[in-house]
Design an enzyme around this catalytic site. Structure first.
Site, mmCIF file in Angstrom:
data_model
loop_
_atom_site.group_PDB
_atom_site.id
_atom_site.type_symbol
_atom_site.label_atom_id
_atom_site.label_comp_id
_atom_site.label_asym_id
_atom_site.label_seq_id
_atom_site.Cartn_x
_atom_site.Cartn_y
_atom_site.Cartn_z
ATOM 1 N N GLU A 151 -5.708 -4.578 10.717
ATOM 2 C CA GLU A 151 -4.679 -3.564 10.929
ATOM 3 C C GLU A 151 -4.986 -2.782 12.205
ATOM 4 O O GLU A 151 -5.787 -1.829 12.170
ATOM 5 C CB GLU A 151 -4.642 -2.602 9.743
ATOM 6 C CG GLU A 151 -4.300 -3.260 8.432
ATOM 7 C CD GLU A 151 -3.661 -2.265 7.465
ATOM 8 O OE1 GLU A 151 -2.568 -2.553 6.982
ATOM 9 O OE2 GLU A 151 -4.246 -1.203 7.229
ATOM 10 N N HIS A 191 -9.411 1.294 4.786
ATOM 11 C CA HIS A 191 -8.145 1.522 5.508
ATOM 12 C C HIS A 191 -8.392 2.546 6.622
ATOM 13 O O HIS A 191 -9.191 3.471 6.461
ATOM 14 C CB HIS A 191 -7.093 2.033 4.524
ATOM 15 C CG HIS A 191 -5.730 2.092 5.139
ATOM 16 N ND1 HIS A 191 -5.341 3.118 5.960
ATOM 17 C CD2 HIS A 191 -4.690 1.230 5.083
ATOM 18 C CE1 HIS A 191 -4.101 2.887 6.385
ATOM 19 N NE2 HIS A 191 -3.688 1.742 5.859
ATOM 20 N N SER A 213 3.197 -1.927 10.625
ATOM 21 C CA SER A 213 4.649 -2.016 10.887
ATOM 22 C C SER A 213 5.238 -3.393 10.591
ATOM 23 O O SER A 213 6.141 -3.844 11.295
ATOM 24 C CB SER A 213 4.961 -1.566 12.315
ATOM 25 O OG SER A 213 4.565 -0.220 12.509
ATOM 26 N N GLU A 221 -6.849 5.034 7.581
ATOM 27 C CA GLU A 221 -6.671 6.447 7.217
ATOM 28 C C GLU A 221 -7.914 6.973 6.508
ATOM 29 O O GLU A 221 -8.270 8.143 6.658
ATOM 30 C CB GLU A 221 -5.412 6.614 6.340
ATOM 31 C CG GLU A 221 -4.154 6.484 7.194
ATOM 32 C CD GLU A 221 -2.943 5.922 6.456
ATOM 33 O OE1 GLU A 221 -2.922 5.926 5.215
ATOM 34 O OE2 GLU A 221 -2.002 5.470 7.147
ATOM 35 N N ASN A 270 0.872 -1.167 0.000
ATOM 36 C CA ASN A 270 0.000 0.000 0.000
ATOM 37 C C ASN A 270 0.913 1.221 0.000
ATOM 38 O O ASN A 270 1.448 1.598 1.040
ATOM 39 C CB ASN A 270 -0.887 -0.021 1.257
ATOM 40 C CG ASN A 270 -1.695 1.254 1.403
ATOM 41 O OD1 ASN A 270 -1.791 2.053 0.471
ATOM 42 N ND2 ASN A 270 -2.279 1.461 2.582
ATOM 43 N N TRP A 271 1.093 1.801 -1.182
ATOM 44 C CA TRP A 271 2.032 2.923 -1.290
ATOM 45 C C TRP A 271 1.421 4.247 -0.834
ATOM 46 O O TRP A 271 2.083 5.272 -0.859
ATOM 47 C CB TRP A 271 2.545 3.032 -2.731
ATOM 48 C CG TRP A 271 3.577 1.988 -3.073
ATOM 49 C CD1 TRP A 271 4.184 1.114 -2.196
ATOM 50 C CD2 TRP A 271 4.137 1.700 -4.368
ATOM 51 N NE1 TRP A 271 5.088 0.315 -2.872
ATOM 52 C CE2 TRP A 271 5.083 0.646 -4.197
ATOM 53 C CE3 TRP A 271 3.943 2.223 -5.639
ATOM 54 C CZ2 TRP A 271 5.821 0.120 -5.267
ATOM 55 C CZ3 TRP A 271 4.675 1.697 -6.705
ATOM 56 C CH2 TRP A 271 5.603 0.663 -6.520
ATOM 57 N N LYS A 272 0.158 4.239 -0.491
ATOM 58 C CA LYS A 272 -0.514 5.462 -0.035
ATOM 59 C C LYS A 272 -0.246 6.591 -1.037
ATOM 60 O O LYS A 272 -0.205 6.326 -2.227
ATOM 61 C CB LYS A 272 -0.064 5.798 1.389
ATOM 62 C CG LYS A 272 -0.179 4.574 2.311
ATOM 63 C CD LYS A 272 0.020 4.862 3.760
ATOM 64 C CE LYS A 272 -0.129 3.566 4.546
ATOM 65 N NZ LYS A 272 -0.047 3.731 5.986
ATOM 66 N N GLY A 309 2.214 2.551 10.768
ATOM 67 C CA GLY A 309 3.180 3.632 10.572
ATOM 68 C C GLY A 309 3.828 4.105 11.857
ATOM 69 O O GLY A 309 4.496 5.135 11.879
ATOM 70 N N GLY A 330 2.705 -0.837 4.443
ATOM 71 C CA GLY A 330 2.933 0.541 4.016
ATOM 72 C C GLY A 330 4.424 0.812 3.891
ATOM 73 O O GLY A 330 5.043 0.527 2.864
ATOM 74 N N GLY A 331 5.015 1.316 4.962
ATOM 75 C CA GLY A 331 6.417 1.773 4.954
ATOM 76 C C GLY A 331 7.393 0.808 4.302
ATOM 77 O O GLY A 331 8.180 1.197 3.422
HETATM 78 P P1 PGA Z 1 2.755 0.398 7.806
HETATM 79 O O1 PGA Z 1 1.326 0.675 7.125
HETATM 80 O O2 PGA Z 1 3.260 -0.899 7.240
HETATM 81 O O3 PGA Z 1 3.599 1.590 7.397
HETATM 82 O O4 PGA Z 1 2.539 0.345 9.270
HETATM 83 C C1 PGA Z 1 0.413 -0.372 6.956
HETATM 84 C C2 PGA Z 1 -0.812 0.149 6.262
HETATM 85 O O5 PGA Z 1 -1.140 1.326 6.439
HETATM 86 O O6 PGA Z 1 -1.486 -0.593 5.526
#
Ligand code: PGA
Length: 242
Positions: free
Chosen positions: A160, A88, A205, A90, A8-10, A166, A226-227
């Site tokens: 999640e 998600h 994470s 966010e 997930n590159w956001k 994050g 994500g990261g």
């Molecule tokens: P993260 O993000 O791996 O940076 O914690 C996960 C996500 O938002 O799907």
């Protein structure tokens, strides 16, 4: 079953960075885990053309019409898209999405033949109040209300915990497994033939140094990342290729 690792590159990476990542990743990816990538929507064609399954991070509950600024799952599917991430945290936090409102998007995307990664999770306050499992039940029932068994096969669930996204704080493998087992039980009750095999991803994470333990849990079928999905080598490591 093969693990599924989803990037997930956001709202990260420009076109040049996408292409560079795809080139580096494809040079070493061996397909031992399924790897899917959701870049910014404007770059999905780059991922489609690379041969990797491409996703978007949101879509409209509508198919076409006067909905300025929305993305249609039908259009996305037509251009070679494969999946959509829905719900998600966010999106829930910044764009007021709720499990109830997400239900329409899940239904539309599934009806259009997309795979749907439906995300659920609890905040730290909710975890501390011991509400995690009952909340996951509610988020599943509300978001997946009225889904027909005909298209449920394209559904993936991502657990999640909001406090782990994050933040560098990862759920312990035991904490994650407890929730995943609960999610599987709910899914088995809701969709008897499908619950056993539904892929349940962990997100929050996930990194090369904790992936083995997490993915080693019985009900963890992969990760939504994500990261650590932004660097080709890290993503390759999560896919077991480095
Ligand atoms: P993260 O993000 O791996 O940076 O914690 C996960 C996500 O938002 O799907």
């Amino acid at each position: 079953m093969k693990k599924l690792v989803v990037a997930n590159w956001k709202m990260n990476k420009n076109g040049k960075e996408c292409l560079q990542f795809l080139q580096e990743f494809k040079a070493k990816y061996t397909n031992q885990a399924d790897a899917w990538i959701a870049p910014q929507s404007l770059y999905v064609k780059l991922v489609v053309d690379s041969g990797i399954k491409a996703g978007i991070q949101n879509c409209s509950e509508f198919i076409h019409g006067a909905y300025t600024g929305e993305i249609s799952s039908r259009t996305f599917k037509e251009m070679g898209g494969e999946f959509v991430i829905l719900g998600h945290s966010e999106r829930r936090q910044y764009f007021s999405e709720t499990s109830k409102s997400l239900n329409a998007k899940v239904k539309t995307a599934l009806a259009e033949g997309l795979k749907v990664i439906y995300c659920i999770g609890e905040t730290l306050l909710e975890r501390e109040a011991n509400q995690t499992l009952s909340l996951m039940t509610d988020q599943l029932h509300q978001g997946l209300n009225d889904i027909t068994t005909a298209n449920v096969e394209n559904l993936v669930i991502a657990y999640e915990p909001v406090w782990a996204i994050g933040t560098g704080k990862v759920a312990t493998p035991a904490q994650a497994q407890e929730v995943h087992a609960h999610i599987r039980t709910v899914m088995k009750t809701k969709f008897p033939a499908f619950g056993e095999k539904v892929r349940i991803l962990y997100g929050g994470s996930v990194k090369p140094d904790n992936v083995k333990e997490l993915f080693g849990q019985k009900d963890i079928d992969g990760g939504l990342v994500g990261g650590a999905s932004l660097k080709a080598n890290d993503f390759l490591a999560l896919c077991g290729d480095i």
